[in-house]
Design a protein around this motif. Structure first.
Motif, mmCIF file in Angstrom:
data_model
loop_
_atom_site.group_PDB
_atom_site.id
_atom_site.type_symbol
_atom_site.label_atom_id
_atom_site.label_comp_id
_atom_site.label_asym_id
_atom_site.label_seq_id
_atom_site.Cartn_x
_atom_site.Cartn_y
_atom_site.Cartn_z
ATOM 1 N N ALA A 1 0.822 -1.213 0.000
ATOM 2 C CA ALA A 1 0.000 0.000 0.000
ATOM 3 C C ALA A 1 0.856 1.264 0.000
ATOM 4 O O ALA A 1 0.467 2.288 -0.563
ATOM 5 C CB ALA A 1 -0.931 -0.003 1.205
ATOM 6 N N ALA B 1 -1.915 -0.872 4.943
ATOM 7 C CA ALA B 1 -2.820 0.279 4.912
ATOM 8 C C ALA B 1 -1.998 1.553 5.103
ATOM 9 O O ALA B 1 -1.725 1.954 6.227
ATOM 10 C CB ALA B 1 -3.886 0.162 5.988
ATOM 11 N N ALA C 1 -1.447 5.683 4.651
ATOM 12 C CA ALA C 1 -2.338 6.839 4.675
ATOM 13 C C ALA C 1 -1.552 8.136 4.567
ATOM 14 O O ALA C 1 -0.382 8.198 4.933
ATOM 15 C CB ALA C 1 -3.139 6.839 5.967
ATOM 16 N N VAL D 1 -6.422 6.999 2.124
ATOM 17 C CA VAL D 1 -5.924 5.722 2.644
ATOM 18 C C VAL D 1 -5.963 4.676 1.536
ATOM 19 O O VAL D 1 -6.998 4.496 0.889
ATOM 20 C CB VAL D 1 -6.777 5.234 3.844
ATOM 21 C CG1 VAL D 1 -6.240 3.916 4.393
ATOM 22 C CG2 VAL D 1 -6.839 6.290 4.932
ATOM 23 N N GLU E 1 -5.588 0.675 1.013
ATOM 24 C CA GLU E 1 -5.598 -0.568 1.780
ATOM 25 C C GLU E 1 -5.435 -1.768 0.855
ATOM 26 O O GLU E 1 -6.006 -1.799 -0.239
ATOM 27 C CB GLU E 1 -6.904 -0.712 2.552
ATOM 28 C CG GLU E 1 -7.049 0.305 3.667
ATOM 29 C CD GLU E 1 -8.313 0.098 4.461
ATOM 30 O OE1 GLU E 1 -8.194 -0.131 5.680
ATOM 31 O OE2 GLU E 1 -9.401 0.166 3.874
ATOM 32 N N ASP F 1 -8.750 -7.212 1.178
ATOM 33 C CA ASP F 1 -9.160 -7.985 2.347
ATOM 34 C C ASP F 1 -10.241 -8.957 1.894
ATOM 35 O O ASP F 1 -10.708 -8.892 0.757
ATOM 36 C CB ASP F 1 -9.625 -7.075 3.483
ATOM 37 C CG ASP F 1 -10.825 -6.219 3.119
ATOM 38 O OD1 ASP F 1 -11.653 -6.631 2.291
ATOM 39 O OD2 ASP F 1 -10.957 -5.118 3.692
ATOM 40 N N ARG G 1 -15.225 5.268 -0.904
ATOM 41 C CA ARG G 1 -14.306 4.135 -0.994
ATOM 42 C C ARG G 1 -14.504 3.475 -2.343
ATOM 43 O O ARG G 1 -15.630 3.120 -2.712
ATOM 44 C CB ARG G 1 -14.580 3.147 0.134
ATOM 45 C CG ARG G 1 -13.543 2.063 0.210
ATOM 46 C CD ARG G 1 -13.711 1.257 1.464
ATOM 47 N NE ARG G 1 -12.588 0.352 1.603
ATOM 48 C CZ ARG G 1 -12.335 -0.331 2.680
ATOM 49 N NH1 ARG G 1 -13.118 -0.217 3.730
ATOM 50 N NH2 ARG G 1 -11.312 -1.138 2.733
#
Length: 174
Positions: A5, A33, A35, A50, A52, A55, A113
């Motif tokens: 990331a 993650a 940021a 951010v 990520e 997942d 997102r």
């Protein structure tokens, strides 16, 4: 090579730096993650970006864009503070949500997102500005303005609003 990331965030950081040379960015690298945060100079708004890693829920790396509106405890104490969530029915490109900043602090923020590969690094700043502009137009915060009183409809949008295609037509037009 596994996804990192921090490397993905670096491209966004470079694009933001080239667009806003005088801004100080706080970067928190992390392979899972990463940021960055900064204060947008034109809007005086705290911005969080951010990246990520995938997942089990999202399956792909994601990009979270957030514009912090204020501390949730403060907003909750104001008359109609919780009514900000009613904006979710009007906002088209983002949502109002609660975002944990640390162990004991919740922020009220505009959130979006998306899959990381759906938004090129040079489009992150325009996407953030669209979120800010949309919130300002819908909530009544236009330049020098103030928010509408809870329960009142937003003021009519002025010619500052760019034309948007209608996604839903009325039953009369169908």
């Amino acid at each position: 090579m596994p996804f990192d990331a921090t490397i993905a965030l670096e491209a966004i950081h470079q694009a933001l730096t080239s667009a806003m040379a005088d801004v100080t960015f706080d970067v928190e690298p992390d392979p899972a993650a990463a940021a960055l945060s900064f204060v947008h100079p034109a809007h005086d708004a705290t911005i969080l970006v951010v990246v990520e890693a995938a997942d089990p829920h999202h399956q792909v790396p994601t990009l979270l864009l957030a514009v912090v509106l204020g501390d949730w405890q403060d907003a909750r104490g104001e008359t109609g503070g919780a009514a900000l969530f009613a904006l979710n029915a009007k906002l088209m490109t983002c949502a109002v949500g609660l975002m944990p900043l640390n162990e004991d602090e919740l922020a009220l923020a505009l959130c979006k997102r998306v899959p990381l590969d759906s938004l090129p690094p040079d489009q992150v700043l325009p996407a953030l500005e669209d979120m800010i502009w949309e919130y300002a137009a819908i909530s009544g915060w236009l330049e020098g303005g103030s928010p509408e009183r809870p329960g009142e409809p937003p003021a009519p949008l002025t010619d500052l609003q760019p034309p948007r295609p209608r996604l839903i037509t009325s039953l009369d037009e169908a």
